[in-house]
Each structure stands twice: as C-alpha cells, then as structure tokens.
Design an enzyme around this catalytic site. Structure first.
Site, PDB file in Angstrom:
ATOM      1  N   LYS A   1       0.885  -1.432   0.095  1.00  0.00           N
ATOM      2  CA  LYS A   1       0.097  -0.049  -0.045  1.00  0.00           C
ATOM      3  C   LYS A   1       0.968   1.304   0.062  1.00  0.00           C
ATOM      4  CE  LYS A   1      -4.225  -1.881   1.259  1.00  0.00           C
ATOM      5  NZ  LYS A   1      -5.659  -2.099   1.998  1.00  0.00           N
TER       6      LYS A   1
ATOM      7  N   LYS B   1     -10.505  -4.192  -3.673  1.00  0.00           N
ATOM      8  CA  LYS B   1     -11.463  -2.969  -3.973  1.00  0.00           C
ATOM      9  C   LYS B   1     -10.787  -2.144  -4.698  1.00  0.00           C
ATOM     10  CE  LYS B   1     -12.909  -3.240   0.991  1.00  0.00           C
ATOM     11  NZ  LYS B   1     -12.414  -2.946   2.022  1.00  0.00           N
TER      12      LYS B   1
ATOM     13  N   LYS C   1      -4.945 -10.873  -6.010  1.00  0.00           N
ATOM     14  CA  LYS C   1      -6.009 -10.806  -5.274  1.00  0.00           C
ATOM     15  C   LYS C   1      -7.062  -9.957  -5.661  1.00  0.00           C
ATOM     16  CE  LYS C   1      -6.129  -8.514  -1.234  1.00  0.00           C
ATOM     17  NZ  LYS C   1      -7.065  -8.126  -0.079  1.00  0.00           N
TER      18      LYS C   1
END
Ligand code: AQP
Length: 355
Positions: free
Chosen positions: A115, A220, A217
């Site tokens: 992230k 969102k 994966k």
C-alpha cells in the site's frame, strides 16, 4: 491452547464497495460462527483513514458494511455489530501496543509495502501502525479466534507476537495483580493476560483472485471494475463479469491436482465451490472434462441465486439508515463494556494511575 473463553472478532474496512472476496473470505464465514461463540463484528472506520485520510462518505460506507453483515445473516441481538471509532479502547490499547511492537516488525508487513508503494516516506504513520491497531481490535476483547481471508495471515501473526511480548514483558505484574490466565506454549504452560489468538482461514475462497488475472487478489482498489464482483452489482453486471473472466483454453480437470498452474481456472472453481457450499473436488467431479463455455453459465446462475438475496436485502437495509445506526449504537455500547474492563486491567498491569 489456552483457558481463555472462546470469543470471535473480525472487521472490515469501509473503504469501498464490498466484493466477492470480502464476502466469501470473510462475511459469509462469520454467520455460522455466531451460533458457536460469542462474536463481535466491527466496521473498522479508524483503519479506513490510514491509506486515504479524506473519504467521500465514510458514514455511508460504514452503514453499507453493517448492512452486509445483517443481510448475510448476522443477528445483531446475538452477535455485536459496531463501528470501531465508537469504542475508545481500540485506540487506547493500540497506543500501548505501538510501544510493545517494534518498528522492524511493521516494516516487514507485506500489506504496508504494497500500500505504501515506492514512496514509503510519504505513507501515513497510521498505515505503518495499522497492524498494531488491528491487534488492539482483537485483543481489547481478548478474542481467541479471528476469521479472515488469507491476506490477513501475516497481521494475525503479528497480533500473536504482540500478545506474547506483552505477556512476557509484564509477566510479574500480571501474576501480581492476579490477572493471569494459563496459556500452553509448546510443552510449557505460562500465565498471560492476552490470549494467543488463532486465525480461522480456510475453505475454497480463502483467497479469491481477480477475474482479470488469477495471480492477483480480488481487491477494492484494483482500477479495473471487471476484476471484481461487487455486492452492489446487479445480476446482469455479475453475468457480464463472469462471462468476461479470463480463462485458459483447456477443459476443466477432474482432479484438484489438474488446477496447478491454472490460476484462473482454480479461482473460478473456488468461487463456485464457496457459493455452492461444496468442496473444489466435488465441483470438479461434476464439471471435470467440461469447457468454460459450459461452466461459466452454471456459475452465472449460481452467483445470481446465492448473491441475489444478500444484495437485495443490503439495498433494503441501506434505504433505512436509522435502523442501521441503532444497531451500531447498541453494538457500540455492548462492545464498550467489554473493552473498558480490559483497559482497566491493562492500565493496572502497565502501572498507570487510575481512579
Ligand atoms: N480477495 C480476497 N479473498 C478472500 N478474502 C479477502 N478479503 C479481502 N480480500 C479478499 C478479506 O476480507 C476481509 C476484509 O478486508 P479489509 O477490510 O481489510 O479489506 P481489504 O483487504 O483492504 O480489501 P481489499 O479489497 O483487498 O482492499 P484494498 O484494495 O484496499 O487492499 C478480511 O478478512 C480480508 O482477509
């Protein structure tokens, strides 16, 4: 493993539309657990601001995760449904855990690396400390089991490391205050205040992958909406996404081993199995030897059947925000009672003045 009373906790960030990975890897698995154990399911709004501080509609997103919990079948009378920021114990304990955990532990977290990307120095301090807050979410209720998708395994290991270090660093004080509970660690039994929480990861959808790339994966934050099935998608959109899902040219194998090296096929079979509440092997026993041109329509039909009632109920609940707010308020009060008792103990153990 220990003599702590079993208790379940899990949480989801209100950072965007819930997708099929969140549903199959987490929410759907919460439902049967509430029958077996005292359970808390929270919407982790404090975590939501770690990656992006200013959110367009944090309250609305929080209500929509709560709606998903309710629509999936979590009973707010039995389980506790609440949002994290209502219970001050999460942040109080997280601060203490920030002083227990080591910076090196945080720097090793793959979610932080993913992230934060290349510009780590510019990531928020909250993003680095995310796992410490997650440990506090769990341990402020002294939860013994946490159902999560596979992506959270590393954070759960860190929660265990924090509990072990706290129990060790304060072992004399824990014993002195009579606050210890026996914990078996290998051959030894030690006294600790926090349980060594077990992750509950499993089932055919522990890691649902992107529909566009079976090695990534479902997420969102993937820029391609075609990569995921959102719980807000209507049945036509779901059908379109499944039809466009990446596959390979071969027929489905009859045995699990035949899925090795075929990530997209493995993913679609896993999704089918989780939605149908069957094992992958059972799905392959029925569809082995068939082409995706036959398998995909069956998956479309199954997805509509399995997700339709949940998404319909979510829409109905979201239209009644007053009801959701009342559930979160009530859950917050019940959660607070447990968290406050833990924080009184923790402050005694750490040696803080109270009263
Ligand atoms: N693809 C997935 N397969 C199985 N389980 C998954 N979970 C998330 N993605 C998958 C599980 O959903 C729960 C909630 O996770 P979260 O609130 O931390 O959401 P997230 O992991 O941030 O979700 P995303 O989509 O992956 O968000 P971004 O794109 O921001 O990284 C957890 O139990 C998680 O394991």
């Amino acid at each position: 493993m220990s003599e702590f009373a079993p208790r379940i906790l899990s949480g989801i960030q209100p950072t965007g539309n819930l997708h099929l990975g969140n549903y199959l890897g987490a929410v759907k698995r919460f439902v049967p657990l509430q029958d077996e154990y005292p359970s808390l399911f929270c919407v982790v709004d404090l975590h939501a601001i770690t990656a992006q501080l200013v959110q367009d509609d944090l309250a609305g997103q929080t209500r929509s995760i709560a709606a998903a919990y309710l629509a999936a079948g979590i009973d707010p009378k039995r389980a506790i449904i609440f949002n994290q920021s209502r219970v001050a114990g999460h942040t109080e304990l997280a601060w203490i855990f920030n002083c227990v955990a080591r910076i090196g532990w945080m720097n090793r977290m793959t979610q932080f690396k993913d992230k934060a990307g290349k510009d780590r120095e510019n990531a928020s301090l909250g993003l680095l400390a995310y796992p410490s807050l997650m440990a506090a979410d769990i341990l402020v209720y002294r939860a013994t089991h946490v159902p999560v998708g596979e992506d959270q395994k590393q954070h759960l290991e860190l929660t265990r490391d924090i509990a072990i270090k706290f129990n060790n660093d304060f072992s004399a004080r824990i014993a002195g205050a009579g606050l210890g509970t026996p914990i078996r660690m290998g051959e030894e039994t030690v006294q600790g205040y926090f349980p060594i929480t077990e992750p509950l990861i499993g089932g055919p959808a522990a890691r649902v992958m992107s529909l566009r790339d079976g090695t990534r994966k479902m997420s969102k934050s993937d820029p391609s909406d075609l990569s995921r099935i959102n719980l807000t998608d209507d049945s036509e959109t779901i059908a379109k996404k499944i039809r466009k899902a990446k596959t390979d040219p071969d027929a489905l194998p009859s045995e699990i081993d035949g899925l090795t090296g075929r990530p997209e096929a493995d993913n679609l079979v896993g999704i089918f199995a989780a939605l149908a509440e069957r094992s992958k092997q059972e799905v392959l026993a029925e569809y082995g030897g068939r082409q995706f041109s036959e398998f995909k329509p069956a998956l479309v039909e199954l997805a509509a059947e399995a997700l339709g009632p949940v998404t319909g109920e979510m829409r109905r609940l979201i239209a009644d925000p007053g009801h959701i707010d009342a559930v979160l308020r009530d859950g917050g009060e019940r959660a607070n009672e447990i968290a406050e008792a833990t924080m009184r103990d923790v402050k005694t153990i750490v040696g803080m003045l109270q009263g």
